[in-house]
Design an enzyme around this catalytic site. Structure first.
Site, PDB file in Angstrom:
ATOM      1  N   THR A  11       9.895  74.427   9.751  1.00  0.00           N
ATOM      2  CA  THR A  11      10.541  75.263   8.849  1.00  0.00           C
ATOM      3  C   THR A  11      12.130  75.514   9.659  1.00  0.00           C
ATOM      4  O   THR A  11      13.076  75.438   9.113  1.00  0.00           O
ATOM      5  CB  THR A  11       9.901  76.550   8.891  1.00  0.00           C
ATOM      6  OG1 THR A  11       8.688  76.190   8.093  1.00  0.00           O
ATOM      7  CG2 THR A  11      10.698  77.395   7.853  1.00  0.00           C
ATOM      8  N   VAL A  12      11.901  76.134  11.083  1.00  0.00           N
ATOM      9  CA  VAL A  12      12.933  76.565  11.842  1.00  0.00           C
ATOM     10  C   VAL A  12      13.821  75.413  12.172  1.00  0.00           C
ATOM     11  O   VAL A  12      15.277  75.517  11.922  1.00  0.00           O
ATOM     12  CB  VAL A  12      12.625  77.370  12.856  1.00  0.00           C
ATOM     13  CG1 VAL A  12      13.916  77.912  13.777  1.00  0.00           C
ATOM     14  CG2 VAL A  12      11.869  78.652  12.193  1.00  0.00           C
ATOM     15  N   LYS A 100       8.603  83.321  19.902  1.00  0.00           N
ATOM     16  CA  LYS A 100       8.171  84.672  20.616  1.00  0.00           C
ATOM     17  C   LYS A 100       7.043  84.799  21.614  1.00  0.00           C
ATOM     18  O   LYS A 100       6.904  85.524  22.507  1.00  0.00           O
ATOM     19  CB  LYS A 100       8.187  85.932  19.618  1.00  0.00           C
ATOM     20  CG  LYS A 100       7.136  85.525  18.497  1.00  0.00           C
ATOM     21  CD  LYS A 100       8.080  84.891  17.508  1.00  0.00           C
ATOM     22  CE  LYS A 100       7.268  84.320  16.271  1.00  0.00           C
ATOM     23  NZ  LYS A 100       7.710  84.300  14.955  1.00  0.00           N
ATOM     24  N   ILE A 131      17.890  88.935  11.671  1.00  0.00           N
ATOM     25  CA  ILE A 131      18.540  90.285  12.079  1.00  0.00           C
ATOM     26  C   ILE A 131      18.896  90.131  13.477  1.00  0.00           C
ATOM     27  O   ILE A 131      18.324  89.815  14.581  1.00  0.00           O
ATOM     28  CB  ILE A 131      17.597  91.219  12.213  1.00  0.00           C
ATOM     29  CG1 ILE A 131      16.723  91.414  10.574  1.00  0.00           C
ATOM     30  CG2 ILE A 131      18.215  92.684  12.429  1.00  0.00           C
ATOM     31  CD1 ILE A 131      15.714  92.413  10.765  1.00  0.00           C
ATOM     32  N   ASP A 196       1.459  88.665  16.604  1.00  0.00           N
ATOM     33  CA  ASP A 196       2.943  88.047  16.516  1.00  0.00           C
ATOM     34  C   ASP A 196       3.938  89.586  16.603  1.00  0.00           C
ATOM     35  O   ASP A 196       4.764  89.571  17.523  1.00  0.00           O
ATOM     36  CB  ASP A 196       3.200  87.539  15.029  1.00  0.00           C
ATOM     37  CG  ASP A 196       4.824  87.139  14.886  1.00  0.00           C
ATOM     38  OD1 ASP A 196       5.317  86.147  15.709  1.00  0.00           O
ATOM     39  OD2 ASP A 196       5.281  87.889  14.232  1.00  0.00           O
ATOM     40  N   LYS A 200       6.755  90.737  19.688  1.00  0.00           N
ATOM     41  CA  LYS A 200       8.069  90.865  19.507  1.00  0.00           C
ATOM     42  C   LYS A 200       8.392  92.301  20.055  1.00  0.00           C
ATOM     43  O   LYS A 200       9.349  92.663  20.630  1.00  0.00           O
ATOM     44  CB  LYS A 200       8.119  90.992  17.813  1.00  0.00           C
ATOM     45  CG  LYS A 200       8.201  89.649  17.310  1.00  0.00           C
ATOM     46  CD  LYS A 200       8.317  89.530  15.903  1.00  0.00           C
ATOM     47  CE  LYS A 200       8.331  88.294  15.259  1.00  0.00           C
ATOM     48  NZ  LYS A 200       8.098  88.140  13.884  1.00  0.00           N
TER      49      LYS A 200
HETATM   50  P1  NDP Z   1       6.531  74.354  12.243  1.00  0.00           P
HETATM   51  O1  NDP Z   1       5.210  74.334  12.205  1.00  0.00           O
HETATM   52  O2  NDP Z   1       7.201  74.633  10.693  1.00  0.00           O
HETATM   53  O3  NDP Z   1       7.587  73.543  13.060  1.00  0.00           O
HETATM   54  C1  NDP Z   1       7.053  73.112  14.391  1.00  0.00           C
HETATM   55  C2  NDP Z   1       7.308  71.597  14.224  1.00  0.00           C
HETATM   56  O4  NDP Z   1       7.341  71.390  15.539  1.00  0.00           O
HETATM   57  C3  NDP Z   1       6.358  70.995  13.643  1.00  0.00           C
HETATM   58  O5  NDP Z   1       6.867  69.670  13.017  1.00  0.00           O
HETATM   59  C4  NDP Z   1       5.423  70.374  14.687  1.00  0.00           C
HETATM   60  O6  NDP Z   1       4.533  69.165  14.277  1.00  0.00           O
HETATM   61  C5  NDP Z   1       6.564  69.996  15.906  1.00  0.00           C
HETATM   62  N1  NDP Z   1       5.718  70.298  17.092  1.00  0.00           N
HETATM   63  C6  NDP Z   1       4.791  70.522  17.369  1.00  0.00           C
HETATM   64  N2  NDP Z   1       4.323  70.616  18.852  1.00  0.00           N
HETATM   65  C7  NDP Z   1       5.229  69.488  18.994  1.00  0.00           C
HETATM   66  C8  NDP Z   1       5.386  68.755  20.429  1.00  0.00           C
HETATM   67  N3  NDP Z   1       4.613  68.981  21.384  1.00  0.00           N
HETATM   68  N4  NDP Z   1       6.402  67.844  20.561  1.00  0.00           N
HETATM   69  C9  NDP Z   1       7.266  67.599  19.425  1.00  0.00           C
HETATM   70  N5  NDP Z   1       7.072  68.245  18.104  1.00  0.00           N
HETATM   71  C10 NDP Z   1       6.104  69.275  18.065  1.00  0.00           C
HETATM   72  O7  NDP Z   1       7.182  75.964  12.839  1.00  0.00           O
HETATM   73  P2  NDP Z   1       8.113  76.962  12.616  1.00  0.00           P
HETATM   74  O8  NDP Z   1       9.455  76.251  12.102  1.00  0.00           O
HETATM   75  O9  NDP Z   1       7.633  77.743  11.159  1.00  0.00           O
HETATM   76  O10 NDP Z   1       8.174  77.718  13.745  1.00  0.00           O
HETATM   77  C11 NDP Z   1       8.849  77.318  15.169  1.00  0.00           C
HETATM   78  C12 NDP Z   1       8.768  78.695  15.891  1.00  0.00           C
HETATM   79  O11 NDP Z   1       9.761  79.468  15.560  1.00  0.00           O
HETATM   80  C13 NDP Z   1       7.507  79.131  16.166  1.00  0.00           C
HETATM   81  O12 NDP Z   1       7.604  79.448  17.633  1.00  0.00           O
HETATM   82  C14 NDP Z   1       7.450  80.461  15.160  1.00  0.00           C
HETATM   83  O13 NDP Z   1       6.804  81.412  15.809  1.00  0.00           O
HETATM   84  C15 NDP Z   1       9.141  80.564  15.552  1.00  0.00           C
HETATM   85  N6  NDP Z   1       9.513  81.655  14.293  1.00  0.00           N
HETATM   86  C16 NDP Z   1       9.345  81.005  12.702  1.00  0.00           C
HETATM   87  C17 NDP Z   1       9.876  81.613  11.950  1.00  0.00           C
HETATM   88  C18 NDP Z   1       9.691  81.010  10.679  1.00  0.00           C
HETATM   89  O14 NDP Z   1       9.971  81.906   9.522  1.00  0.00           O
HETATM   90  N7  NDP Z   1       8.966  80.091  10.258  1.00  0.00           N
HETATM   91  C19 NDP Z   1      10.777  82.719  12.222  1.00  0.00           C
HETATM   92  C20 NDP Z   1      11.008  83.266  13.215  1.00  0.00           C
HETATM   93  C21 NDP Z   1      10.287  82.409  14.335  1.00  0.00           C
HETATM   94  P3  NDP Z   1       3.166  69.627  13.699  1.00  0.00           P
HETATM   95  O15 NDP Z   1       3.263  70.115  12.501  1.00  0.00           O
HETATM   96  O16 NDP Z   1       2.559  68.251  13.893  1.00  0.00           O
HETATM   97  O17 NDP Z   1       2.444  70.282  14.801  1.00  0.00           O
HETATM   98  N1  HSE Z   2       5.363  84.887  11.269  1.00  0.00           N
HETATM   99  C1  HSE Z   2       6.556  85.419  11.523  1.00  0.00           C
HETATM  100  C2  HSE Z   2       6.819  86.721  10.721  1.00  0.00           C
HETATM  101  C3  HSE Z   2       7.839  84.651  11.482  1.00  0.00           C
HETATM  102  O1  HSE Z   2       6.076  86.461   9.421  1.00  0.00           O
HETATM  103  O2  HSE Z   2       7.244  87.469  11.201  1.00  0.00           O
HETATM  104  C4  HSE Z   2       9.205  85.216  12.158  1.00  0.00           C
HETATM  105  O3  HSE Z   2       9.045  85.694  13.360  1.00  0.00           O
END
Ligand code: NDP
Ligand code: HSE
Length: 396
Positions: A11-12, A100, A131, A196, A200
């Site tokens: 996602t991110v 985080k 934010i 979570d 934060k």
């Molecule tokens: P996702 O699970 O959508 O994306 C993470 C990606 O990284 C997946 O494709 C995952 O693969 C891959 N991945 C995991 N482990 C490895 C590795 N060892 N090497 C390479 N790739 C890897 O997570 P998000 O994007 O939602 O979140 C990412 C981070 O951002 C987290 O720490 C989350 O807490 C934080 N965050 C998320 C927010 C949100 O709204 N989603 C907002 C703010 C912070 P696989 O799926 O196979 O594990």
């Molecule tokens: N899982 C977290 C939330 C993502 O819902 O706030 C943003 O840090």
């Protein structure tokens, strides 16, 4: 040319790519240089993806490429995220993250490593999604003594509470929607059980007060015990229930906690709904501030990350965060000594002496739901120990 790498294309990570593409012309104009994402590291199979040429599986390809100046870690989890981040910093690359879990647990070490290697470690997206809160705390509020920080710090749970209690959905359906919208953690227990937002509030406390607080030391409660009856009682008494992270500075330490609070309907935080987050900061010069916006989701989170990329690449360094892992063992104070009013729902009406001792006021339209006077929390809990109390919440 500014060359970037993204670790984790979920996602991110994919949002970071999209924001850069969406605003490339402006970003390049502001930085006075061309910008490209040179590599994406992900364990999933992207061999049919339109960007397939950018994907690598071996981190060393990125670490050993001297052209890459900044990497974005958006993989999530502690390991290998922290190891990859340390390795990139040691190779002289700036690291930007939304993770985080890593910042709250390993932030000290990562910031020190960044400093030693003359690069930067930034994490605006780790609290409050889109934010701006980290940078304002470090820079704009630098002249204040921060007194307290209180916030709706988790978009998933705020979304679930809204869908359950305003739109009549079940917990399961609301959680599934939050997952489909990309808001929830990989293991959503971290959202619904409060870990979570605990991470934060620790990050905000670390920055505001200069000492590391471990998320393990934060009394933490999630949203799973909130019932429709509690929500109705809150409405009858002019309150809304919100999951809050709260830290307050005291003379000898801090009170810190994450739990559902009764929040007065006319308070700013009561009106923060859905995936939105709100963070109230009280400073001794500025007074009360509220930071408000999308607390999770692809583009808002990526917006904060891209701003961090531009900060490190623009070389207009202001202040960087710094804190020490040096707090006294009793730095985190026992919350039973903190004064609070409480909502208490008794199974049957309490006796007159308890009503008097706790200054209980019956909530109109209920048989045995009360608001207590403001007293040390431990006193309230010990006075109700002998009574059957079905539900209790702190009042903000
Ligand atoms: P996702 O699970 O959508 O994306 C993470 C990606 O990284 C997946 O494709 C995952 O693969 C891959 N991945 C995991 N482990 C490895 C590795 N060892 N090497 C390479 N790739 C890897 O997570 P998000 O994007 O939602 O979140 C990412 C981070 O951002 C987290 O720490 C989350 O807490 C934080 N965050 C998320 C927010 C949100 O709204 N989603 C907002 C703010 C912070 P696989 O799926 O196979 O594990
Ligand atoms: N899982 C977290 C939330 C993502 O819902 O706030 C943003 O840090």
């Amino acid at each position: 040319m500014i060359n970037l790498a993204i670790f984790g294309f979920g996602t991110v990570g994919s949002g970071v790519y999209d924001v850069i593409r969406l605003n490339l012309e402006d970003i390049e104009k502001k930085l006075g240089d061309k910008v490209r994402v040179k590599y994406i590291l992900d364990i999933r199979d992207f061999s049919s993806h339109p960007l397939k040429e950018l994907f690598v599986k071996d981190i060393d390809v990125i670490l050993n490429d001297g052209e890459v100046s900044t990497v974005v870690e958006a993989m999530g989890g502690s390991h290998p995220a922290v190891d990859f981040s340390l390795a990139a910093l040691k190779k002289g690359k700036n690291v930007i993250t939304s993770n985080k879990e890593v910042v709250a647990n390993f932030g000290c070490e990562l910031l020190k490593t960044a400093k030693e290697n003359n690069v930067r470690y930034l994490f605006e997206a780790s609290v409050g999604g889109g934010i701006p809160i980290i940078r304002p705390l470090i820079t704009c509020l630098a002249g204040n003594g921060i007194q307290s920080i209180t916030g709706i710090l988790n978009g998933t749970t705020n979304f679930i509470l809204n869908e359950m209690f305003k739109n009549g959905k079940s917990f399961e359906v609301a959680l599934k929607e939050a997952q489909e919208l990309g808001y929830a953690e990989k293991n959503p227990a971290a959202d619904v059980e409060g870990l979570d937002p605990a991470r934060k509030i620790c990050i905000l406390s670390d920055i505001a007060f200069g000492h590391k607080v471990s998320p393990d030391s934060v009394p933490t409660e999630g949203i799973t015990n909130i019932t429709l009856r509690d929500v109705k009682d809150a409405e009858k008494s002019g309150y809304t229930i919100k999951l809050l992270g709260n830290v307050e500075k005291c003379e000898k330490g801090i009170y810190i906690m994450v739990c559902p609070f009764f929040v007065k309907n006319d308070a700013m935080l009561a009106n923060v709904s859905g995936v939105f987050n709100g963070v109230r900061v009280i400073g001794n010069a500025v007074g009360e501030l509220l930071f408000y916006g999308a607390g999770a989701g692809k583009m808002p989170t990526a917006s904060a990350i891209v701003a961090d990329i531009m900060d490190v690449e623009s070389k207009n360094k202001l202040f960087d965060a710094a804190w020490e892992d040096d707090a006294d063992p009793d730095y985190v104070l026992d919350i039973s000594k903190r004064e609070t009013a409480m909502y208490l729902r008794f199974e049957k009406s309490p006796d007159a002496s308890t009503v008097k001792k706790l200054g209980l006021t019956l909530i109109e339209g209920t048989d045995s739901s009360y608001i207590s006077a403001r007293l040390p929390e431990g006193e309230i809990l010990s006075a109700i120990r002998e009574h059957a109390v079905a539900s209790s919440f702190r009042i903000l």
